[in-house]
Design a protein around this motif. Structure first.
Motif, PDB file in Angstrom:
ATOM      1  N   GLU A 510       1.481  -3.446  -2.668  1.00 20.54           N
ATOM      2  CA  GLU A 510       1.518  -4.901  -2.610  1.00 20.54           C
ATOM      3  C   GLU A 510       0.502  -5.533  -3.553  1.00 20.54           C
ATOM      4  O   GLU A 510       0.785  -6.571  -4.153  1.00 20.54           O
ATOM      5  N   SER A 511      -0.675  -4.920  -3.688  1.00 23.32           N
ATOM      6  CA  SER A 511      -1.732  -5.504  -4.525  1.00 23.32           C
ATOM      7  C   SER A 511      -1.764  -4.910  -5.930  1.00 23.32           C
ATOM      8  O   SER A 511      -2.017  -5.639  -6.900  1.00 23.32           O
ATOM      9  N   ARG A 547      -8.247   1.888  -3.370  1.00 21.99           N
ATOM     10  CA  ARG A 547      -7.920   1.679  -4.787  1.00 21.99           C
ATOM     11  C   ARG A 547      -8.788   2.571  -5.664  1.00 21.99           C
ATOM     12  O   ARG A 547      -8.301   3.182  -6.627  1.00 21.99           O
TER      13      ARG A 547
END
Length: 709
Positions: A510-511, A547
């Motif tokens: 999503e990011s 991340r």
């Protein structure tokens, strides 16, 4: 298959285009003149739709079962108004030709229902208008307004209740999402019904105004344009106007009843008829009715036959309900055959709960809702906090009583393995001696299950005395919650699975969609990502910055590295985060290092068995653990944050060695410390022993082989 898919696509297209086509036809019906036959069809369709809406409303178990009702009410009202416009045009244009000029439906309502007398028709229409406008529509509008207001006022409380149930583990996230959607839909529905009730009221007023327009216009057109006498024009046009008004008013009355039934409906598993039948099914209600009717039936001047017949009917109903109630009380449920012993089901051999907390019967008050369930609230807070710290959603904790446990005992299990157990006293307090206690206080002396501190269970009336004496006092729920917190933190790797990895990857998509695409399914499978995440969690490295983990894995993907080497590479790229967890950014990092000779020996042992999980000699390993424990003890007593630093080659093996007894102490490699981070060497393990052993050892003998402690 292709033909079926095409048919399905065509079917969906036609279905989706029906409503816009119907709206367009309504506009055409208002503007374009239509013959009387089309009007007859439209009036019959209007009555059919109104009856169908009424039946659906009566059979709804709760208002949300007919959530489309406001929109349906709007469309039905527009359809009826379009028919009124078309019928007005037909009545005014063709009314001079006689009662049949406006269609058979209007003629039937104007002649059969009111006997052809327009004066009677006016009064009948007036009575229907009073019933619809003054009674049903006004009441339904008031109920809709109050329901909308109360629903919106209760919306924050309902949302908080859902969040509380979710945090307490009573419902799953999917169930919470469905309940939130239901609450939002309920608020939208009652808000829409508040506005839709104005449609019903406006429709009734419009019917009255259209009646006056038809009568006035018919009298003017009949006398001026068609040369009819005023009496003949009144007889013709007023009769048609009344018939047209009644044709529209009957469906309007049905929709008003449906709207009132919807807004006054109380949620129940039964439909309206079933709910009314169940609530009127008490014999105690029908007995007094029958008695009163009997008294009325014997009074002089009363219609004895009718009233006594009604009394007999109500007495029969009362007798039947009494028999039904007695049969229900005397009913004995049949004893079901026990399940055959040879049938074993999955629920008998598996427990899906990854985290369990079993408590003795003496601790049940701590999880009782009537006692505000203090332990459940603390467990919810622990799960929320640990989920933020670890970077994934900690599973729900299943709490249940276990009669095999002592009354005040509890047991913590992770994936079916008991990882902690102890004993607490629900109605006492635990006074922890952190070393500052001035005086001993009487009580039951124990060891704190979380930190191993000396502690005493005391009665609540000694709380002030214990605080003055320098003890830290906590209640029983805090003791269990703190112990559970430590167990879950230490077992995070066992709780993390493939589903959690997929959730992390989905959140990454999503990011950072390109980063997620470069991570999986190539070069890393979901299983490989799970293994890496579990290895990081085992060394207390959180996944909240997934991340950075993904970027490090992608950077190292092109190299031929095994899992252990990959883990070290990822840790080196996450060094800043790991160090920040130990000390704040502005403070130097306190470290404990190894003497160069000891460091060399550790490195040589690892290189000798590079793929071994335990490359150190058992005697050497015991000496290392003893030396490290001795060196870190002063730092632990001072509650100081620090790290053990060694070479990248032996960091993983040393971390595994120390994890059993010193799991809280991070073991870093030199490459994991950022270049800009200042360090402070607070101890060096092996230096003094090396110097003391140099004079005693023989040629080639290492200090740790001299047998010295």
């Amino acid at each position: 298959m292709i033909e079926q898919a095409n048919l399905r696509i065509w079917g969906d297209t036609i279905k989706g285009g029906l409503l816009p086509f119907a709206i367009l036809m309504l506009v055409i019906l208002m503007v374009v003149p239509v013959p009387a036959t089309v009007l007859d069809i439209g009036f019959i369709v209007n009555i059919t739709i109104s009856l169908a809406v009424l039946m659906v409303a009566l059979n709804a178990a709760k208002p949300l079962d007919f959530s489309a009702f406001p929109t349906v009410l709007l469309l039905a009202t527009l359809f009826r108004l379009a028919l009124n416009v078309a019928s007005t045009r037909v009545v005014l244009v063709n009314g001079h030709q006689g009662p049949g000029s406006a269609g058979h439906v209007i003629e039937a309502f104007g002649t059969f229902l009111i006997g052809g007398d327009y004066i009677v028709g006016i009064f009948v229409f007036a009575v229907l208008m009073i019933i619809n406008l003054v009674v049903i529509t006004k009441g339904a509008g008031r109920v809709s307004e109050v329901s909308a207001r109360f629903t919106l006022d209760a919306l924050p409380g309902k949302q908080m209740a859902i969040d509380a149930d979710l945090n307490a583990g009573l419902i799953t996230p999917d169930e919470a999402k469905a309940r939130r959607q239901e609450v939002a839909t309920e608020a939208d529905f009652h808000g829409s019904m508040d506005g839709a009730s104005k449609f019903v009221k406006g429709d009734a007023v419009a019917g009255l105004l259209i009646l006056f327009v038809n009568i006035f216009g018919g009298l003017v057109l009949g006398t001026v344009s068609h040369g009819l006498a005023i009496g003949q024009a009144a007889q013709t046009y007023v009769l048609l106007a009344i018939g047209d008004a009644l044709v529209a008013q009957v469906p309007a009355l049905l929709l008003s009843i449906a709207a009132a039934a919807i807004v006054t409906r109380v949620s129940s598993p039964l439909d309206l008829s079933g709910q009314i039948g169940s609530e009127f099914g008490s014999a105690r209600a029908w007995g007094p009715v029958s008695g009163i009717l009997c008294l009325l039936g014997v009074l002089p001047g009363m219609p004895h036959f009718l009233i006594l017949s009604a009394a007999a009917i109500t007495a029969t109903i009362c007798w039947a309900r009494m028999r039904a109630a007695k049969a229900k009380r005397d009913y004995v449920a049949p004893i079901e055959d026990p399940e055959p012993e040879h049938l074993i089901q999955w629920r008998d051999v598996s427990d899906p709960a990854p985290i369990t907390l079993d408590i003795g019967y003496g601790l049940i008050d701590m999880v009782d809702d009537r006692q505000s369930a203090p332990l459940m609230a603390r467990i919810t807070g622990i799960r929320r906090q640990l989920s933020r710290e670890l970077g994934f959603v900690v599973p729900m904790v299943r709490v249940k009583d276990d009669l095999s446990l002592p009354a005040n005992a509890y047991r913590i299990g992770i994936a079916g393995v008991t990882t902690g157990e102890d004993e607490v006293f629900a109605h006492q307090l635990l006074a922890l001696d952190s070393g500052d206690g001035l005086d001993l206080i009487p009580g039951h002396a124990v060891k704190d299950p979380s930190f191993g501190l000396d502690a005493v269970w005391i009665t609540p009336d000694r709380r002030a005395e214990a605080v003055v004496a320098g003890y830290t006092v906590v209640d029983a729920s805090t003791v269990i919650a703190t112990h559970l917190n430590g167990v879950i933190s230490g077992s995070a790797a066992e709780l993390f699975g493939l589903d959690d990895s997929q959730a992390l990857v989905d959140a990454l998509k999503e990011s950072f969609p390109q980063l997620a695409q470069a991570l999986t399914p190539q070069p890393y499978s979901l299983a490989a990502i799970t293994t890496m995440c579990r290895a990081l969690l085992a060394e207390r490295v959180p996944l909240k910055d997934f991340r950075r983990v993904a970027e490090a894995m992608i950077e190292l993907a092109g190299r031929d590295m095994d899992q252990a080497a990959l883990l070290e590479g990822v840790r080196q790229r996450m060094g800043a985060l790991i160090v920040q967890m130990i000390v704040p950014i502005k403070m130097p990092l306190p470290i404990i290092t190894f003497d160069p000779e000891l460091e060399s020996l550790l490195t040589q042992s690892v290189r000798t068995g590079p793929n071994a999980s335990w490359p150190f000699d058992p005697d050497l390993a015991a000496r290392i653990v003893s030396a490290v424990s001795e060196a870190v003890q002063p730092q632990l007593m001072a509650a100081r944050s620090f790290a053990i630093v060694t070479s990248p080659i032996c960091r993983a093996a040393l971390s595994r060695l120390l994890r059993a007894q010193l799991s809280e102490i991070p073991v870093l490699s030199f490459l994991e410390i950022p270049e800009t981070k200042p360090v402070e060497v607070i101890a060096m393990i092996g230096a003094q022993r090396a110097q003391a052993a140099l004079a005693q050892r023989g040629p080639g003998q290492h200090p740790f082989e001299s047998g010295e402690e």
